[in-house]
Every structure is written in C-alpha cells, then in structure tokens.
Design a protein around this motif. Structure first.
Motif, PDB file in Angstrom:
ATOM      1  N   THR A   1       0.861  -1.224  -0.248  1.00  0.00           N
ATOM      2  CA  THR A   1      -0.065   0.060   0.158  1.00  0.00           C
ATOM      3  C   THR A   1       0.920   1.344  -0.025  1.00  0.00           C
ATOM      4  O   THR A   1       1.764   1.306   0.812  1.00  0.00           O
ATOM      5  N   TYR A   2       0.433   2.237  -0.984  1.00  0.00           N
ATOM      6  CA  TYR A   2       1.232   3.391  -0.848  1.00  0.00           C
ATOM      7  C   TYR A   2       0.325   4.551  -0.605  1.00  0.00           C
ATOM      8  O   TYR A   2      -0.819   4.739  -1.710  1.00  0.00           O
ATOM      9  N   ASN A   3       0.498   5.408  -0.075  1.00  0.00           N
ATOM     10  CA  ASN A   3      -0.353   6.725   0.083  1.00  0.00           C
ATOM     11  C   ASN A   3       0.557   8.018  -0.550  1.00  0.00           C
ATOM     12  O   ASN A   3       1.471   8.436   0.088  1.00  0.00           O
ATOM     13  N   PHE A   4      -0.358   8.425  -1.379  1.00  0.00           N
ATOM     14  CA  PHE A   4       0.541   9.802  -2.285  1.00  0.00           C
ATOM     15  C   PHE A   4       0.364  10.981  -1.185  1.00  0.00           C
ATOM     16  O   PHE A   4       0.821  12.203  -1.707  1.00  0.00           O
ATOM     17  N   GLY A   5      -0.803  10.786  -0.423  1.00  0.00           N
ATOM     18  CA  GLY A   5      -1.029  12.323   0.361  1.00  0.00           C
ATOM     19  C   GLY A   5      -1.762  13.017  -0.432  1.00  0.00           C
ATOM     20  O   GLY A   5      -2.690  12.705  -1.262  1.00  0.00           O
ATOM     21  N   LYS A   6      -1.603  14.417  -0.273  1.00  0.00           N
ATOM     22  CA  LYS A   6      -2.291  15.312  -1.022  1.00  0.00           C
ATOM     23  C   LYS A   6      -1.584  15.653  -2.292  1.00  0.00           C
ATOM     24  O   LYS A   6      -0.543  16.144  -2.251  1.00  0.00           O
ATOM     25  N   ILE A   7      -2.367  15.488  -3.601  1.00  0.00           N
ATOM     26  CA  ILE A   7      -1.674  15.906  -4.666  1.00  0.00           C
ATOM     27  C   ILE A   7      -2.863  16.708  -5.487  1.00  0.00           C
ATOM     28  O   ILE A   7      -3.949  16.801  -5.345  1.00  0.00           O
ATOM     29  N   ALA A   8      -2.255  17.609  -6.256  1.00  0.00           N
ATOM     30  CA  ALA A   8      -2.930  18.558  -7.137  1.00  0.00           C
ATOM     31  C   ALA A   8      -3.700  17.987  -8.185  1.00  0.00           C
ATOM     32  O   ALA A   8      -3.031  17.116  -8.845  1.00  0.00           O
ATOM     33  N   GLU A   9      -4.962  18.270  -8.528  1.00  0.00           N
ATOM     34  CA  GLU A   9      -5.797  17.737  -9.539  1.00  0.00           C
ATOM     35  C   GLU A   9      -5.047  17.888 -11.035  1.00  0.00           C
ATOM     36  O   GLU A   9      -5.128  17.041 -11.787  1.00  0.00           O
ATOM     37  N   ASN A  10      -4.679  19.145 -11.054  1.00  0.00           N
ATOM     38  CA  ASN A  10      -4.205  19.851 -12.286  1.00  0.00           C
ATOM     39  C   ASN A  10      -2.428  19.377 -12.462  1.00  0.00           C
ATOM     40  O   ASN A  10      -1.941  19.999 -13.332  1.00  0.00           O
ATOM     41  N   GLY A  11      -1.979  18.692 -11.463  1.00  0.00           N
ATOM     42  CA  GLY A  11      -0.439  18.408 -11.525  1.00  0.00           C
ATOM     43  C   GLY A  11       0.081  17.390 -12.412  1.00  0.00           C
ATOM     44  O   GLY A  11       1.296  17.231 -12.321  1.00  0.00           O
TER      45      GLY A  11
ATOM     46  N   GLY B   1       3.484 -17.622  -8.919  1.00  0.00           N
ATOM     47  CA  GLY B   1       4.266 -17.946  -7.624  1.00  0.00           C
ATOM     48  C   GLY B   1       3.210 -18.459  -6.464  1.00  0.00           C
ATOM     49  O   GLY B   1       2.075 -18.884  -6.899  1.00  0.00           O
ATOM     50  N   LYS B   2       3.691 -18.598  -5.295  1.00  0.00           N
ATOM     51  CA  LYS B   2       2.793 -19.362  -4.301  1.00  0.00           C
ATOM     52  C   LYS B   2       1.796 -18.525  -4.229  1.00  0.00           C
ATOM     53  O   LYS B   2       0.481 -19.305  -4.024  1.00  0.00           O
ATOM     54  N   GLN B   3       1.566 -17.112  -4.206  1.00  0.00           N
ATOM     55  CA  GLN B   3       0.392 -16.155  -4.088  1.00  0.00           C
ATOM     56  C   GLN B   3       0.046 -16.256  -5.569  1.00  0.00           C
ATOM     57  O   GLN B   3       0.707 -15.299  -6.261  1.00  0.00           O
ATOM     58  N   LYS B   4      -0.875 -16.637  -5.913  1.00  0.00           N
ATOM     59  CA  LYS B   4      -1.387 -16.592  -7.519  1.00  0.00           C
ATOM     60  C   LYS B   4      -1.667 -14.980  -7.753  1.00  0.00           C
ATOM     61  O   LYS B   4      -1.525 -14.497  -9.023  1.00  0.00           O
ATOM     62  N   LYS B   5      -2.359 -14.540  -6.760  1.00  0.00           N
ATOM     63  CA  LYS B   5      -2.863 -13.052  -7.251  1.00  0.00           C
ATOM     64  C   LYS B   5      -2.115 -12.117  -5.713  1.00  0.00           C
ATOM     65  O   LYS B   5      -2.297 -12.495  -4.718  1.00  0.00           O
ATOM     66  N   VAL B   6      -1.763 -11.000  -6.285  1.00  0.00           N
ATOM     67  CA  VAL B   6      -1.278 -10.201  -5.233  1.00  0.00           C
ATOM     68  C   VAL B   6      -2.031  -8.879  -5.558  1.00  0.00           C
ATOM     69  O   VAL B   6      -1.985  -8.331  -6.815  1.00  0.00           O
ATOM     70  N   ARG B   7      -2.425  -8.181  -4.580  1.00  0.00           N
ATOM     71  CA  ARG B   7      -3.186  -6.757  -4.539  1.00  0.00           C
ATOM     72  C   ARG B   7      -2.162  -5.646  -4.177  1.00  0.00           C
ATOM     73  O   ARG B   7      -1.746  -5.709  -2.801  1.00  0.00           O
ATOM     74  N   LEU B   8      -1.997  -4.762  -4.802  1.00  0.00           N
ATOM     75  CA  LEU B   8      -1.234  -3.554  -4.703  1.00  0.00           C
ATOM     76  C   LEU B   8      -2.273  -2.350  -4.494  1.00  0.00           C
ATOM     77  O   LEU B   8      -3.227  -2.198  -5.188  1.00  0.00           O
ATOM     78  N   LYS B   9      -2.141  -1.417  -3.324  1.00  0.00           N
ATOM     79  CA  LYS B   9      -3.187  -0.351  -3.365  1.00  0.00           C
ATOM     80  C   LYS B   9      -2.668   1.149  -3.204  1.00  0.00           C
ATOM     81  O   LYS B   9      -1.429   1.019  -2.649  1.00  0.00           O
ATOM     82  N   ILE B  10      -2.947   1.960  -4.041  1.00  0.00           N
ATOM     83  CA  ILE B  10      -2.509   3.390  -4.021  1.00  0.00           C
ATOM     84  C   ILE B  10      -3.850   4.049  -3.178  1.00  0.00           C
ATOM     85  O   ILE B  10      -4.892   3.836  -3.544  1.00  0.00           O
ATOM     86  N   THR B  11      -3.496   5.202  -2.733  1.00  0.00           N
ATOM     87  CA  THR B  11      -4.418   5.866  -1.813  1.00  0.00           C
ATOM     88  C   THR B  11      -4.036   7.496  -1.871  1.00  0.00           C
ATOM     89  O   THR B  11      -2.933   7.599  -2.044  1.00  0.00           O
ATOM     90  N   GLY B  12      -4.866   8.347  -1.456  1.00  0.00           N
ATOM     91  CA  GLY B  12      -4.660   9.851  -1.379  1.00  0.00           C
ATOM     92  C   GLY B  12      -5.798  10.707  -1.335  1.00  0.00           C
ATOM     93  O   GLY B  12      -7.066  10.076  -1.462  1.00  0.00           O
ATOM     94  N   THR B  13      -5.565  12.028  -1.450  1.00  0.00           N
ATOM     95  CA  THR B  13      -6.448  12.815  -1.699  1.00  0.00           C
ATOM     96  C   THR B  13      -6.289  13.790  -2.679  1.00  0.00           C
ATOM     97  O   THR B  13      -4.948  14.184  -2.978  1.00  0.00           O
ATOM     98  N   ILE B  14      -7.084  14.357  -3.490  1.00  0.00           N
ATOM     99  CA  ILE B  14      -6.969  15.219  -4.538  1.00  0.00           C
ATOM    100  C   ILE B  14      -7.444  16.803  -4.225  1.00  0.00           C
ATOM    101  O   ILE B  14      -8.445  16.768  -3.697  1.00  0.00           O
ATOM    102  N   ASP B  15      -6.472  17.716  -4.271  1.00  0.00           N
ATOM    103  CA  ASP B  15      -6.737  19.001  -3.962  1.00  0.00           C
ATOM    104  C   ASP B  15      -7.320  19.691  -5.383  1.00  0.00           C
ATOM    105  O   ASP B  15      -6.557  19.705  -6.369  1.00  0.00           O
ATOM    106  N   LYS B  16      -8.752  19.942  -5.435  1.00  0.00           N
ATOM    107  CA  LYS B  16      -9.266  20.358  -6.481  1.00  0.00           C
ATOM    108  C   LYS B  16      -9.088  21.797  -6.884  1.00  0.00           C
ATOM    109  O   LYS B  16      -9.599  22.164  -7.832  1.00  0.00           O
ATOM    110  N   ASN B  17      -8.497  22.544  -5.880  1.00  0.00           N
ATOM    111  CA  ASN B  17      -8.130  23.799  -6.154  1.00  0.00           C
ATOM    112  C   ASN B  17      -6.869  24.053  -6.899  1.00  0.00           C
ATOM    113  O   ASN B  17      -6.388  25.513  -7.255  1.00  0.00           O
ATOM    114  N   LYS B  18      -6.131  23.060  -7.314  1.00  0.00           N
ATOM    115  CA  LYS B  18      -4.628  23.327  -7.879  1.00  0.00           C
ATOM    116  C   LYS B  18      -4.674  22.408  -8.910  1.00  0.00           C
ATOM    117  O   LYS B  18      -5.136  21.606  -9.143  1.00  0.00           O
TER     118      LYS B  18
END
Length: 130
Positions: free
Chosen positions: A34-44, A113-130
């Motif tokens: 899992t990886y959290n991008f934190g706050k990112i700009a919508e237009n970035g 591999g041993k685990q046939k399926k692996v799930r990776l997750k990304i999360t965060g929030t989007i700043d709509k003002n940027k």
C-alpha cells in the motif's frame, strides 16, 4: 513377508507427496503493498510509485498480468522472469484529473508464484483547487 509388503506399499504411496513438497516455487515478497500519495493537485499531472519486490522463492517468478480497477490507474510490470533472490518493480501511475477528492485504487497482479494473486493499493486525496 506381509509386513514388508505393507511397508513397501506405504513408502511407494508417500513418494508423490514427498515429491510435491520439494516442488520449486516462486514467492513475490513486497517491501510494501500500500502506498499513500498524500495530497496531490488535480491539475498537477499523473503521479507514479514503484512497488519493489524480491523473488524469495526457489523458482523463477513470472508476473503474468497486472490490472487496475479503473482507467485512471496504469500498472507496468517486468516482462522477463525474475530469478530467485532477484528484485523487480511494479510501476503504478495514477492520473488525478476528474477523480473524486479521496481515492483508493487497487492493482491486481497475477503470478506463477505461491500467491497466485497479489493486490497493490494506492491511496490519497486530490486538491481540486490546484
């Protein structure tokens, strides 16, 4: 004589089980899933994170496929097998344009591999003002 025959048949019956236990297998061991991008700009523009993994098994690891749960997320994976003890990376790119403020996206890997399926997750929030 009967006892010897019974013991012999028991040993023969156990051979496939022992052979299966010694079967070589790849194991994808991720530093993080899992990886959290934190706050990112919508237009970035798109943001990217690389999930690093090691083949902790004793057979070559093959990433057969990687699929994102939406079109805003694009995974890239190694085309060649990863040898035992070697490292690889799954690159995940997310485009925040026109997405909801909070996001939680999943990339599902299919492996040999041993685990046939692996799930990776990304999360965060989007700043709509940027």
């Amino acid at each position: 004589m009967k006892k010897i025959l019974i013991i012999l048949l028991s040993v023969i019956a156990m051979l496939p089980i022992a052979a299966e236990a010694k079967k070589k297998q790849a194991v994808a061991q991720f530093a993080e899933t899992t990886y959290n991008f934190g706050k990112i700009a919508e237009n970035g523009g798109p943001v990217t994170h690389e999930f690093e993994f090691t083949n902790a098994g004793d057979a070559n690891l093959v990433i057969i496929d990687a699929r994102a749960d939406c079109g805003c997320t694009k995974p890239e994976f190694p085309a060649k097998p990863i040898a035992p003890g070697q490292k690889g990376k799954i690159k995940v790119t997310f485009n925040p344009r026109y997405q909801p403020v909070a996001f939680n996206k999943v990339v599902t890997l299919q492996t040999n591999g041993k685990q046939k399926k692996v799930r990776l997750k990304i999360t965060g929030t989007i700043d709509k003002n940027k």
